[in-house]
Design a protein around this motif. Structure first.
Motif, PDB file in Angstrom:
ATOM      1  N   PRO A   1       0.837  -1.199   0.000  1.00 35.25           N
ATOM      2  CA  PRO A   1       0.000   0.000   0.000  1.00 35.25           C
ATOM      3  C   PRO A   1       0.874   1.252   0.000  1.00 35.25           C
ATOM      4  N   ASP A   2       0.259   2.385  -0.273  1.00 34.57           N
ATOM      5  CA  ASP A   2       1.020   3.640  -0.385  1.00 34.57           C
ATOM      6  C   ASP A   2       1.837   3.950   0.862  1.00 34.57           C
ATOM      7  N   TYR A   3       1.269   3.714   2.052  1.00 33.48           N
ATOM      8  CA  TYR A   3       1.989   4.131   3.254  1.00 33.48           C
ATOM      9  C   TYR A   3       3.251   3.306   3.461  1.00 33.48           C
ATOM     10  N   GLU A   4       3.251   2.035   3.028  1.00 34.15           N
ATOM     11  CA  GLU A   4       4.448   1.215   3.172  1.00 34.15           C
ATOM     12  C   GLU A   4       5.507   1.600   2.133  1.00 34.15           C
ATOM     13  N   LEU A   5       5.074   1.908   0.916  1.00 28.88           N
ATOM     14  CA  LEU A   5       6.028   2.363  -0.094  1.00 28.88           C
ATOM     15  C   LEU A   5       6.667   3.673   0.356  1.00 28.88           C
ATOM     16  N   LEU A   6       5.857   4.533   0.954  1.00 30.03           N
ATOM     17  CA  LEU A   6       6.378   5.802   1.454  1.00 30.03           C
ATOM     18  C   LEU A   6       7.351   5.569   2.614  1.00 30.03           C
ATOM     19  N   GLU A   7       7.058   4.592   3.455  1.00 34.49           N
ATOM     20  CA  GLU A   7       7.995   4.244   4.524  1.00 34.49           C
ATOM     21  C   GLU A   7       9.366   3.888   3.953  1.00 34.49           C
ATOM     22  N   LEU A   8       9.381   3.097   2.891  1.00 37.55           N
ATOM     23  CA  LEU A   8      10.645   2.698   2.279  1.00 37.55           C
ATOM     24  C   LEU A   8      11.459   3.913   1.838  1.00 37.55           C
ATOM     25  N   VAL A   9      10.768   4.918   1.318  1.00 35.41           N
ATOM     26  CA  VAL A   9      11.447   6.138   0.898  1.00 35.41           C
ATOM     27  C   VAL A   9      11.993   6.897   2.105  1.00 35.41           C
ATOM     28  N   LEU A  10      11.219   6.895   3.188  1.00 36.23           N
ATOM     29  CA  LEU A  10      11.601   7.655   4.377  1.00 36.23           C
ATOM     30  C   LEU A  10      12.700   6.986   5.193  1.00 36.23           C
ATOM     31  N   PHE A  11      12.932   5.702   4.990  1.00 34.61           N
ATOM     32  CA  PHE A  11      13.956   4.996   5.761  1.00 34.61           C
ATOM     33  C   PHE A  11      15.314   5.691   5.673  1.00 34.61           C
ATOM     34  N   ARG A  12      15.687   6.119   4.471  1.00 36.83           N
ATOM     35  CA  ARG A  12      16.996   6.739   4.281  1.00 36.83           C
ATOM     36  C   ARG A  12      17.060   8.109   4.937  1.00 36.83           C
ATOM     37  N   ALA A  13      15.952   8.823   4.939  1.00 39.72           N
ATOM     38  CA  ALA A  13      15.942  10.168   5.516  1.00 39.72           C
ATOM     39  C   ALA A  13      15.964  10.135   7.037  1.00 39.72           C
TER      40      ALA A  13
ATOM     41  N   LEU B   1      12.169  12.659  -0.973  1.00 39.79           N
ATOM     42  CA  LEU B   1      10.938  12.712  -1.760  1.00 39.79           C
ATOM     43  C   LEU B   1      11.188  13.299  -3.140  1.00 39.79           C
ATOM     44  N   LYS B   2      11.990  14.356  -3.202  1.00 32.43           N
ATOM     45  CA  LYS B   2      12.230  15.016  -4.475  1.00 32.43           C
ATOM     46  C   LYS B   2      13.159  14.205  -5.382  1.00 32.43           C
ATOM     47  N   ILE B   3      14.013  13.367  -4.790  1.00 32.60           N
ATOM     48  CA  ILE B   3      14.805  12.445  -5.605  1.00 32.60           C
ATOM     49  C   ILE B   3      13.880  11.450  -6.303  1.00 32.60           C
ATOM     50  N   VAL B   4      12.894  10.929  -5.564  1.00 33.79           N
ATOM     51  CA  VAL B   4      11.941   9.990  -6.154  1.00 33.79           C
ATOM     52  C   VAL B   4      11.147  10.678  -7.264  1.00 33.79           C
ATOM     53  N   GLU B   5      10.703  11.901  -7.001  1.00 33.37           N
ATOM     54  CA  GLU B   5       9.947  12.637  -8.016  1.00 33.37           C
ATOM     55  C   GLU B   5      10.779  12.845  -9.278  1.00 33.37           C
ATOM     56  N   ALA B   6      12.024  13.281  -9.100  1.00 28.27           N
ATOM     57  CA  ALA B   6      12.895  13.519 -10.255  1.00 28.27           C
ATOM     58  C   ALA B   6      13.158  12.227 -11.023  1.00 28.27           C
ATOM     59  N   ALA B   7      13.358  11.127 -10.295  1.00 27.97           N
ATOM     60  CA  ALA B   7      13.604   9.844 -10.951  1.00 27.97           C
ATOM     61  C   ALA B   7      12.394   9.401 -11.774  1.00 27.97           C
ATOM     62  N   ALA B   8      11.199   9.578 -11.211  1.00 26.85           N
ATOM     63  CA  ALA B   8       9.981   9.197 -11.926  1.00 26.85           C
ATOM     64  C   ALA B   8       9.833   9.997 -13.216  1.00 26.85           C
ATOM     65  N   GLN B   9      10.138  11.284 -13.149  1.00 21.68           N
ATOM     66  CA  GLN B   9      10.021  12.127 -14.334  1.00 21.68           C
ATOM     67  C   GLN B   9      11.072  11.771 -15.375  1.00 21.68           C
ATOM     68  N   ARG B  10      12.286  11.467 -14.910  1.00 26.80           N
ATOM     69  CA  ARG B  10      13.347  11.070 -15.845  1.00 26.80           C
ATOM     70  C   ARG B  10      12.986   9.779 -16.569  1.00 26.80           C
ATOM     71  N   LEU B  11      12.468   8.811 -15.816  1.00 27.37           N
ATOM     72  CA  LEU B  11      12.095   7.530 -16.425  1.00 27.37           C
ATOM     73  C   LEU B  11      10.986   7.708 -17.458  1.00 27.37           C
ATOM     74  N   ALA B  12       9.973   8.516 -17.095  1.00 28.90           N
ATOM     75  CA  ALA B  12       8.861   8.744 -18.019  1.00 28.90           C
ATOM     76  C   ALA B  12       9.334   9.495 -19.256  1.00 28.90           C
ATOM     77  N   ARG B  13      10.219  10.468 -19.070  1.00 25.79           N
ATOM     78  CA  ARG B  13      10.722  11.255 -20.202  1.00 25.79           C
ATOM     79  C   ARG B  13      11.558  10.400 -21.149  1.00 25.79           C
ATOM     80  N   ALA B  14      12.330   9.470 -20.588  1.00 20.74           N
ATOM     81  CA  ALA B  14      13.191   8.627 -21.418  1.00 20.74           C
ATOM     82  C   ALA B  14      12.391   7.772 -22.387  1.00 20.74           C
ATOM     83  N   LYS B  15      11.122   7.518 -22.060  1.00 22.60           N
ATOM     84  CA  LYS B  15      10.282   6.679 -22.915  1.00 22.60           C
ATOM     85  C   LYS B  15       9.720   7.440 -24.120  1.00 22.60           C
ATOM     86  N   VAL B  16       9.849   8.783 -24.097  1.00 25.02           N
ATOM     87  CA  VAL B  16       9.244   9.563 -25.182  1.00 25.02           C
ATOM     88  C   VAL B  16      10.234  10.434 -25.944  1.00 25.02           C
TER      89      VAL B  16
END
Length: 253
Positions: A54-66, A111-126
Protein backbone atom coordinates in the motif's frame (compact mmCIF):
# COMPACT_ATOMS: atom_id res chain seq x y z
CA UNK A 1 18.19 20.57 -5.30
CA UNK A 2 19.59 24.09 -4.91
CA UNK A 3 16.20 25.62 -5.53
CA UNK A 4 14.97 24.29 -2.20
CA UNK A 5 17.62 25.90 0.02
CA UNK A 6 15.98 29.32 0.01
CA UNK A 7 12.66 27.79 1.00
CA UNK A 8 14.20 26.11 4.01
CA UNK A 9 15.79 29.36 5.11
CA UNK A 10 12.56 31.25 4.62
CA UNK A 11 10.62 28.90 6.89
CA UNK A 12 10.02 29.70 10.53
CA UNK A 13 12.49 27.03 11.63
CA UNK A 14 15.95 28.05 12.85
CA UNK A 15 18.72 27.77 10.27
CA UNK A 16 20.07 24.23 10.07
CA UNK A 17 17.18 22.79 12.08
CA UNK A 18 15.82 19.50 10.75
CA UNK A 19 12.82 17.96 12.49
CA UNK A 20 13.41 14.70 10.68
CA UNK A 21 16.88 14.25 12.17
CA UNK A 22 16.73 11.57 14.84
CA UNK A 23 17.88 12.26 18.37
CA UNK A 24 20.53 10.09 19.98
CA UNK A 25 19.37 6.75 21.34
CA UNK A 26 20.79 5.54 24.66
CA UNK A 27 22.36 2.48 23.11
CA UNK A 28 23.45 4.22 19.91
CA UNK A 29 21.72 1.48 17.93
CA UNK A 30 18.44 1.09 16.05
CA UNK A 31 15.81 -0.59 18.28
CA UNK A 32 15.24 -4.17 17.20
CA UNK A 33 11.52 -3.66 16.45
CA UNK A 34 12.36 -0.87 13.99
CA UNK A 35 15.19 -2.88 12.42
CA UNK A 36 12.99 -5.96 12.03
CA UNK A 37 10.08 -3.96 10.58
CA UNK A 38 12.33 -2.35 7.99
CA UNK A 39 13.83 -5.71 7.07
CA UNK A 40 10.35 -7.19 6.54
CA UNK A 41 9.22 -4.28 4.35
CA UNK A 42 12.35 -4.41 2.21
CA UNK A 43 11.98 -8.16 1.81
CA UNK A 44 8.32 -7.82 0.72
CA UNK A 45 9.28 -5.12 -1.75
CA UNK A 46 12.03 -7.24 -3.29
CA UNK A 47 9.77 -10.27 -3.54
CA UNK A 48 6.54 -8.68 -4.72
CA UNK A 49 7.48 -5.21 -5.94
CA UNK A 50 5.53 -2.01 -5.35
CA UNK A 51 2.25 -3.61 -6.43
CA UNK A 52 2.31 -5.72 -3.26
CA UNK A 53 2.51 -2.69 -0.97
CA UNK A 54 0.00 0.00 0.00
CA UNK A 55 1.02 3.64 -0.39
CA UNK A 56 1.99 4.13 3.25
CA UNK A 57 4.45 1.22 3.17
CA UNK A 58 6.03 2.36 -0.09
CA UNK A 59 6.38 5.80 1.45
CA UNK A 60 7.99 4.24 4.52
CA UNK A 61 10.64 2.70 2.28
CA UNK A 62 11.45 6.14 0.90
CA UNK A 63 11.60 7.66 4.38
CA UNK A 64 13.96 5.00 5.76
CA UNK A 65 17.00 6.74 4.28
CA UNK A 66 15.94 10.17 5.52
CA UNK A 67 15.19 9.04 9.07
CA UNK A 68 17.47 6.07 9.76
CA UNK A 69 16.77 5.40 13.46
CA UNK A 70 13.11 6.17 14.06
CA UNK A 71 9.73 4.62 13.28
CA UNK A 72 8.59 6.43 10.13
CA UNK A 73 5.13 4.87 9.88
CA UNK A 74 3.41 7.78 11.73
CA UNK A 75 5.04 10.30 9.39
CA UNK A 76 4.11 8.27 6.32
CA UNK A 77 0.48 8.19 7.42
CA UNK A 78 0.54 11.92 8.28
CA UNK A 79 1.81 12.75 4.80
CA UNK A 80 -0.85 10.61 3.15
CA UNK A 81 -3.56 12.15 5.34
CA UNK A 82 -2.38 15.59 4.25
CA UNK A 83 -1.91 14.98 0.52
CA UNK A 84 -4.02 11.93 -0.34
CA UNK A 85 -1.78 9.42 -2.10
CA UNK A 86 1.85 8.53 -2.84
CA UNK A 87 2.01 10.59 -6.05
CA UNK A 88 0.68 13.70 -4.38
CA UNK A 89 3.15 13.33 -1.51
CA UNK A 90 6.26 13.17 -3.67
CA UNK A 91 5.07 15.97 -5.97
CA UNK A 92 3.86 18.29 -3.20
CA UNK A 93 5.54 21.72 -3.03
CA UNK A 94 8.40 21.97 -0.55
CA UNK A 95 6.75 24.60 1.60
CA UNK A 96 3.57 22.54 1.99
CA UNK A 97 5.61 19.48 2.92
CA UNK A 98 7.39 21.49 5.59
CA UNK A 99 4.02 22.22 7.19
CA UNK A 100 3.77 18.53 8.16
CA UNK A 101 5.29 17.90 11.57
CA UNK A 102 8.37 15.71 11.30
CA UNK A 103 9.33 16.79 7.80
CA UNK A 104 12.73 18.39 7.43
CA UNK A 105 15.39 18.82 4.78
CA UNK A 106 16.39 15.14 4.74
CA UNK A 107 12.80 14.04 4.07
CA UNK A 108 12.31 16.69 1.37
CA UNK A 109 15.46 15.57 -0.44
CA UNK A 110 14.44 11.90 -0.50
CA UNK A 111 10.94 12.71 -1.76
CA UNK A 112 12.23 15.02 -4.47
CA UNK A 113 14.81 12.45 -5.60
CA UNK A 114 11.94 9.99 -6.15
CA UNK A 115 9.95 12.64 -8.02
CA UNK A 116 12.89 13.52 -10.26
CA UNK A 117 13.60 9.84 -10.95
CA UNK A 118 9.98 9.20 -11.93
CA UNK A 119 10.02 12.13 -14.33
CA UNK A 120 13.35 11.07 -15.85
CA UNK A 121 12.10 7.53 -16.43
CA UNK A 122 8.86 8.74 -18.02
CA UNK A 123 10.72 11.26 -20.20
CA UNK A 124 13.19 8.63 -21.42
CA UNK A 125 10.28 6.68 -22.91
CA UNK A 126 9.24 9.56 -25.18
CA UNK A 127 12.21 11.81 -25.96
CA UNK A 128 13.79 11.14 -29.37
CA UNK A 129 10.95 8.74 -30.19
CA UNK A 130 7.95 9.06 -32.55
CA UNK A 131 5.36 11.00 -30.55
CA UNK A 132 2.28 9.77 -32.39
CA UNK A 133 3.12 6.06 -32.18
CA UNK A 134 4.21 6.46 -28.53
CA UNK A 135 1.04 8.28 -27.54
CA UNK A 136 0.28 6.30 -24.36
CA UNK A 137 3.84 6.82 -23.10
CA UNK A 138 3.54 10.51 -23.95
CA UNK A 139 0.34 10.82 -21.93
CA UNK A 140 1.98 8.98 -19.01
CA UNK A 141 4.88 11.42 -19.12
CA UNK A 142 2.57 14.43 -19.14
CA UNK A 143 0.59 13.09 -16.18
CA UNK A 144 3.76 12.23 -14.23
CA UNK A 145 5.19 15.69 -14.80
CA UNK A 146 2.11 17.89 -14.47
CA UNK A 147 -1.00 16.21 -13.03
CA UNK A 148 -0.32 16.97 -9.36
CA UNK A 149 1.02 20.51 -9.64
CA UNK A 150 -0.67 23.22 -7.56
CA UNK A 151 -0.23 25.87 -10.25
CA UNK A 152 -0.67 25.89 -14.02
CA UNK A 153 2.29 25.04 -16.22
CA UNK A 154 2.47 25.36 -19.99
CA UNK A 155 4.80 23.07 -21.94
CA UNK A 156 5.52 22.66 -25.63
CA UNK A 157 6.63 19.39 -27.21
CA UNK A 158 8.63 20.08 -30.38
CA UNK A 159 8.64 17.48 -33.17
CA UNK A 160 10.74 17.10 -36.32
CA UNK A 161 9.51 16.17 -39.80
CA UNK A 162 9.19 12.51 -38.79
CA UNK A 163 7.23 13.47 -35.65
CA UNK A 164 10.18 12.53 -33.46
CA UNK A 165 10.06 14.40 -30.14
CA UNK A 166 13.22 16.53 -30.23
CA UNK A 167 12.55 18.85 -27.29
CA UNK A 168 10.21 19.28 -24.34
CA UNK A 169 10.28 22.73 -22.78
CA UNK A 170 8.38 24.58 -20.10
CA UNK A 171 7.28 27.86 -21.63
CA UNK A 172 5.51 29.44 -18.68
CA UNK A 173 4.30 29.03 -15.10
CA UNK A 174 1.17 30.61 -13.73
CA UNK A 175 -1.31 30.66 -10.88
CA UNK A 176 -3.91 28.12 -9.82
CA UNK A 177 -6.12 28.99 -12.80
CA UNK A 178 -4.07 30.99 -15.30
CA UNK A 179 -0.77 30.77 -17.14
CA UNK A 180 0.51 33.48 -19.52
CA UNK A 181 1.27 32.20 -23.02
CA UNK A 182 2.67 34.22 -25.94
CA UNK A 183 1.97 32.62 -29.34
CA UNK A 184 4.77 34.51 -31.10
CA UNK A 185 7.31 33.20 -28.57
CA UNK A 186 6.10 29.64 -29.10
CA UNK A 187 6.44 29.99 -32.88
CA UNK A 188 9.84 31.67 -32.53
CA UNK A 189 11.16 28.83 -30.37
CA UNK A 190 9.91 26.26 -32.88
CA UNK A 191 11.94 27.99 -35.60
CA UNK A 192 15.02 28.05 -33.37
CA UNK A 193 14.73 24.28 -32.86
CA UNK A 194 13.93 23.65 -36.53
CA UNK A 195 10.73 21.93 -35.41
CA UNK A 196 8.08 20.99 -37.96
CA UNK A 197 5.23 20.33 -35.52
CA UNK A 198 4.12 21.02 -31.95
CA UNK A 199 2.03 19.51 -29.19
CA UNK A 200 0.89 21.95 -26.52
CA UNK A 201 0.40 20.69 -22.99
CA UNK A 202 -0.84 22.40 -19.85
CA UNK A 203 -2.42 21.29 -16.60
CA UNK A 204 -5.51 22.29 -14.65
CA UNK A 205 -4.71 22.20 -10.90
CA UNK A 206 -8.44 21.96 -10.18
CA UNK A 207 -8.29 18.43 -11.57
CA UNK A 208 -10.93 19.09 -14.22
CA UNK A 209 -9.32 19.19 -17.70
CA UNK A 210 -12.34 20.75 -19.41
CA UNK A 211 -11.00 23.54 -21.70
CA UNK A 212 -11.89 27.11 -20.83
CA UNK A 213 -12.67 29.76 -23.42
CA UNK A 214 -9.23 31.27 -22.87
CA UNK A 215 -7.67 27.82 -23.50
CA UNK A 216 -9.50 27.62 -26.83
CA UNK A 217 -8.60 31.19 -27.80
CA UNK A 218 -4.93 30.68 -26.98
CA UNK A 219 -4.84 27.43 -28.97
CA UNK A 220 -6.32 29.14 -32.02
CA UNK A 221 -3.79 31.98 -31.76
CA UNK A 222 -0.84 29.59 -31.60
CA UNK A 223 -2.28 27.53 -34.45
CA UNK A 224 -2.51 30.63 -36.65
CA UNK A 225 0.98 31.82 -35.70
CA UNK A 226 2.45 28.42 -36.53
CA UNK A 227 0.48 27.96 -39.75
CA UNK A 228 1.99 31.09 -41.28
CA UNK A 229 5.43 29.52 -40.72
CA UNK A 230 4.52 26.08 -42.04
CA UNK A 231 4.54 24.51 -38.57
CA UNK A 232 1.81 22.01 -37.71
CA UNK A 233 -0.01 22.08 -34.37
CA UNK A 234 -0.83 18.42 -33.78
CA UNK A 235 -2.71 18.76 -30.51
CA UNK A 236 -3.27 20.60 -27.27
CA UNK A 237 -3.50 18.38 -24.21
CA UNK A 238 -5.02 19.57 -20.95
CA UNK A 239 -3.92 17.41 -18.05
CA UNK A 240 -6.23 16.87 -15.08
CA UNK A 241 -5.75 14.80 -11.95
CA UNK A 242 -6.87 11.50 -13.45
CA UNK A 243 -7.66 12.17 -17.11
CA UNK A 244 -6.76 14.47 -19.97
CA UNK A 245 -8.57 16.25 -22.79
CA UNK A 246 -7.18 16.23 -26.33
CA UNK A 247 -8.26 19.14 -28.54
CA UNK A 248 -7.70 16.96 -31.60
CA UNK A 249 -9.82 14.09 -30.25
CA UNK A 250 -12.59 16.48 -29.24
CA UNK A 251 -12.70 18.09 -32.68
CA UNK A 252 -11.52 21.47 -31.40
CA UNK A 253 -8.39 21.52 -33.55
Amino acid sequence: MAYQLDLFQQSNKPAGFDESAPGPLPTGRIPSYIRDHRKRLRSRFMQGGAAAMPDYELLELVLFRAIPRQDVKPLARALLDQFGDFNRVITAPTQRLLDVKGVGEAVIIELKIVEAAAQRLARAKVINKPAISSWDALLDYCHTTMAHRDTEQFRVLFLDRKNILIADEEQAKGTVDHVPVYPREVAKRALELNASALILVHNHPSGDPTPSQSDMDMTNQIDMACSTLGITLHDHLIIGKSREVSFRAEGML
